[in-house]
Design a protein around this motif. Structure first.
Motif, PDB file in Angstrom:
ATOM      1  N   CYS A  55      38.472  40.961  44.584  1.00  0.00           N
ATOM      2  CA  CYS A  55      38.743  41.061  43.021  1.00  0.00           C
ATOM      3  C   CYS A  55      37.679  41.841  42.740  1.00  0.00           C
ATOM      4  CB  CYS A  55      39.167  39.651  43.272  1.00  0.00           C
ATOM      5  SG  CYS A  55      40.227  38.797  43.999  1.00  0.00           S
ATOM      6  N   ALA A  56      37.864  42.597  41.373  1.00  0.00           N
ATOM      7  CA  ALA A  56      36.807  42.704  40.423  1.00  0.00           C
ATOM      8  C   ALA A  56      36.878  42.226  39.595  1.00  0.00           C
ATOM      9  CB  ALA A  56      37.305  43.914  39.846  1.00  0.00           C
ATOM     10  N   ALA A  57      37.609  41.495  39.330  1.00  0.00           N
ATOM     11  CA  ALA A  57      37.353  39.921  37.941  1.00  0.00           C
ATOM     12  C   ALA A  57      37.503  39.011  37.872  1.00  0.00           C
ATOM     13  CB  ALA A  57      38.069  39.784  36.870  1.00  0.00           C
ATOM     14  N   ASP A  58      38.700  38.124  38.783  1.00  0.00           N
ATOM     15  CA  ASP A  58      38.863  36.888  38.669  1.00  0.00           C
ATOM     16  C   ASP A  58      39.450  35.769  40.060  1.00  0.00           C
ATOM     17  OD1 ASP A  58      39.827  33.952  38.636  1.00  0.00           O
ATOM     18  OD2 ASP A  58      39.813  33.406  36.365  1.00  0.00           O
ATOM     19  N   ALA A  59      39.168  36.047  41.424  1.00  0.00           N
ATOM     20  CA  ALA A  59      39.591  35.788  42.264  1.00  0.00           C
ATOM     21  C   ALA A  59      41.075  34.573  42.165  1.00  0.00           C
ATOM     22  CB  ALA A  59      38.866  35.352  43.028  1.00  0.00           C
ATOM     23  N   GLY A  60      40.303  33.447  41.560  1.00  0.00           N
ATOM     24  CA  GLY A  60      40.997  32.264  41.235  1.00  0.00           C
ATOM     25  C   GLY A  60      42.732  32.743  40.396  1.00  0.00           C
ATOM     26  N   ALA A  61      42.301  34.036  39.758  1.00  0.00           N
ATOM     27  CA  ALA A  61      43.801  34.427  38.676  1.00  0.00           C
ATOM     28  C   ALA A  61      44.900  35.447  39.212  1.00  0.00           C
ATOM     29  CB  ALA A  61      43.333  34.896  36.568  1.00  0.00           C
ATOM     30  N   GLU A 103      43.179  23.922  46.062  1.00  0.00           N
ATOM     31  CA  GLU A 103      42.232  23.429  45.161  1.00  0.00           C
ATOM     32  C   GLU A 103      41.128  24.138  45.802  1.00  0.00           C
ATOM     33  OE1 GLU A 103      40.753  18.892  45.637  1.00  0.00           O
ATOM     34  OE2 GLU A 103      42.497  19.125  46.456  1.00  0.00           O
ATOM     35  N   GLY A 104      40.563  23.996  44.971  1.00  0.00           N
ATOM     36  CA  GLY A 104      39.392  24.354  44.746  1.00  0.00           C
ATOM     37  C   GLY A 104      38.297  26.356  44.406  1.00  0.00           C
ATOM     38  N   ALA A 105      39.941  26.649  43.766  1.00  0.00           N
ATOM     39  CA  ALA A 105      39.950  27.934  43.625  1.00  0.00           C
ATOM     40  C   ALA A 105      39.142  28.288  42.275  1.00  0.00           C
ATOM     41  CB  ALA A 105      41.566  28.354  43.209  1.00  0.00           C
ATOM     42  N   SER A 106      38.195  29.945  42.231  1.00  0.00           N
ATOM     43  CA  SER A 106      37.563  29.192  40.561  1.00  0.00           C
ATOM     44  C   SER A 106      37.543  30.987  40.890  1.00  0.00           C
ATOM     45  CB  SER A 106      36.057  28.934  42.198  1.00  0.00           C
ATOM     46  OG  SER A 106      35.445  30.218  42.259  1.00  0.00           O
ATOM     47  N   PRO A 107      36.671  31.597  39.799  1.00  0.00           N
ATOM     48  CA  PRO A 107      36.446  32.952  39.821  1.00  0.00           C
ATOM     49  C   PRO A 107      35.896  33.888  40.671  1.00  0.00           C
ATOM     50  CG  PRO A 107      35.951  31.967  37.403  1.00  0.00           C
ATOM     51  CD  PRO A 107      36.168  31.165  38.608  1.00  0.00           C
ATOM     52  N   TYR A 108      35.935  33.033  41.446  1.00  0.00           N
ATOM     53  CA  TYR A 108      34.566  33.891  42.940  1.00  0.00           C
ATOM     54  C   TYR A 108      35.393  33.898  44.446  1.00  0.00           C
ATOM     55  CZ  TYR A 108      31.478  33.733  38.477  1.00  0.00           C
ATOM     56  OH  TYR A 108      30.142  32.997  37.688  1.00  0.00           O
ATOM     57  N   THR A 142      59.383  50.195  46.551  1.00  0.00           N
ATOM     58  CA  THR A 142      58.839  49.911  46.389  1.00  0.00           C
ATOM     59  C   THR A 142      57.410  49.852  45.984  1.00  0.00           C
ATOM     60  OG1 THR A 142      60.415  49.612  44.526  1.00  0.00           O
ATOM     61  CG2 THR A 142      58.908  49.782  43.156  1.00  0.00           C
ATOM     62  N   THR A 143      56.523  50.744  45.517  1.00  0.00           N
ATOM     63  CA  THR A 143      55.616  50.423  45.095  1.00  0.00           C
ATOM     64  C   THR A 143      54.616  50.091  44.025  1.00  0.00           C
ATOM     65  OG1 THR A 143      54.129  51.692  46.985  1.00  0.00           O
ATOM     66  CG2 THR A 143      52.872  51.581  45.119  1.00  0.00           C
ATOM     67  N   LEU A 144      54.167  49.115  43.398  1.00  0.00           N
ATOM     68  CA  LEU A 144      53.442  47.887  42.134  1.00  0.00           C
ATOM     69  C   LEU A 144      51.734  48.105  42.448  1.00  0.00           C
ATOM     70  CD1 LEU A 144      56.488  45.967  43.218  1.00  0.00           C
ATOM     71  CD2 LEU A 144      56.540  46.873  40.534  1.00  0.00           C
ATOM     72  N   ALA A 145      51.183  47.569  41.032  1.00  0.00           N
ATOM     73  CA  ALA A 145      50.342  47.239  40.872  1.00  0.00           C
ATOM     74  C   ALA A 145      50.155  45.782  41.150  1.00  0.00           C
ATOM     75  CB  ALA A 145      49.267  48.536  40.885  1.00  0.00           C
ATOM     76  N   ASP A 146      49.258  45.139  41.686  1.00  0.00           N
ATOM     77  CA  ASP A 146      48.601  43.913  40.801  1.00  0.00           C
ATOM     78  C   ASP A 146      47.786  44.054  39.061  1.00  0.00           C
ATOM     79  OD1 ASP A 146      46.347  43.700  41.319  1.00  0.00           O
ATOM     80  OD2 ASP A 146      46.780  42.963  43.320  1.00  0.00           O
ATOM     81  N   PRO A 147      48.004  42.640  38.421  1.00  0.00           N
ATOM     82  CA  PRO A 147      47.415  43.004  37.946  1.00  0.00           C
ATOM     83  C   PRO A 147      45.689  43.469  37.718  1.00  0.00           C
ATOM     84  CG  PRO A 147      48.499  40.885  37.435  1.00  0.00           C
ATOM     85  CD  PRO A 147      47.994  41.548  39.411  1.00  0.00           C
ATOM     86  N   GLU A 148      44.830  43.290  38.905  1.00  0.00           N
ATOM     87  CA  GLU A 148      43.749  43.851  39.020  1.00  0.00           C
ATOM     88  C   GLU A 148      43.603  45.370  39.737  1.00  0.00           C
ATOM     89  OE1 GLU A 148      40.087  41.914  40.873  1.00  0.00           O
ATOM     90  OE2 GLU A 148      40.732  40.243  39.672  1.00  0.00           O
TER      91      GLU A 148
END
Length: 117
Positions: free
Chosen positions: A10-16, A31-36, A100-106
């Motif tokens: 992930c480039a930005a936010d692993a939890g998101a 449980e314990g998710a964070s941006p990292y 169908t191929t899609l791209a996730d938010p990142e």
């Protein structure tokens, strides 16, 4: 040997990003998710576990690993993904399969197709 995790950088936010896939797959972010660092499925004993890790510099270009998701209602699943923030990349009919191929938010690519029994 078995698959333990599917890891997504992930480039930005692993939890998101974990939240995007958990919502898309009707699973829970552990449980314990964070941006990292975050996982989906470990706490519930689901296989495979999706693991998301923030990295300082992603390799440019096509991802070397992507998810192939199957759903009997491909069009509905694609619309559900787009409603959650995915972007439509393209529709394909090759090698006896339709997807169908899609791209996730990142920007990570993933496919939604119909199971080939």
């Amino acid at each position: 040997m078995r698959i333990a995790n599917i890891t997504i950088d992930c480039a930005a936010d692993a939890g998101a990003l974990a939240g995007f896939y958990a919502d898309l797959l009707d699973r829970q972010v552990d449980e314990g998710a964070s941006p990292y660092f975050a996982t989906v499925g470990r706490g519930a004993g689901e296989v495979p576990v999706l693991m998301f890790i923030q990295v300082p510099d992603r390799t440019p270009g096509k991802n070397s690993v992507h998810l192939d998701l199957h759903d009997e209602d491909v069009a509905g699943a694609v619309q559900r993904a787009i409603a959650r923030g995915a972007k439509h990349v393209g529709d394909f009919d090759e090698y006896g399969a339709v997807w169908t191929t899609l791209a996730d938010p990142e920007g990570n690519l993933f496919d939604i197709g119909r199971p080939t029994n």
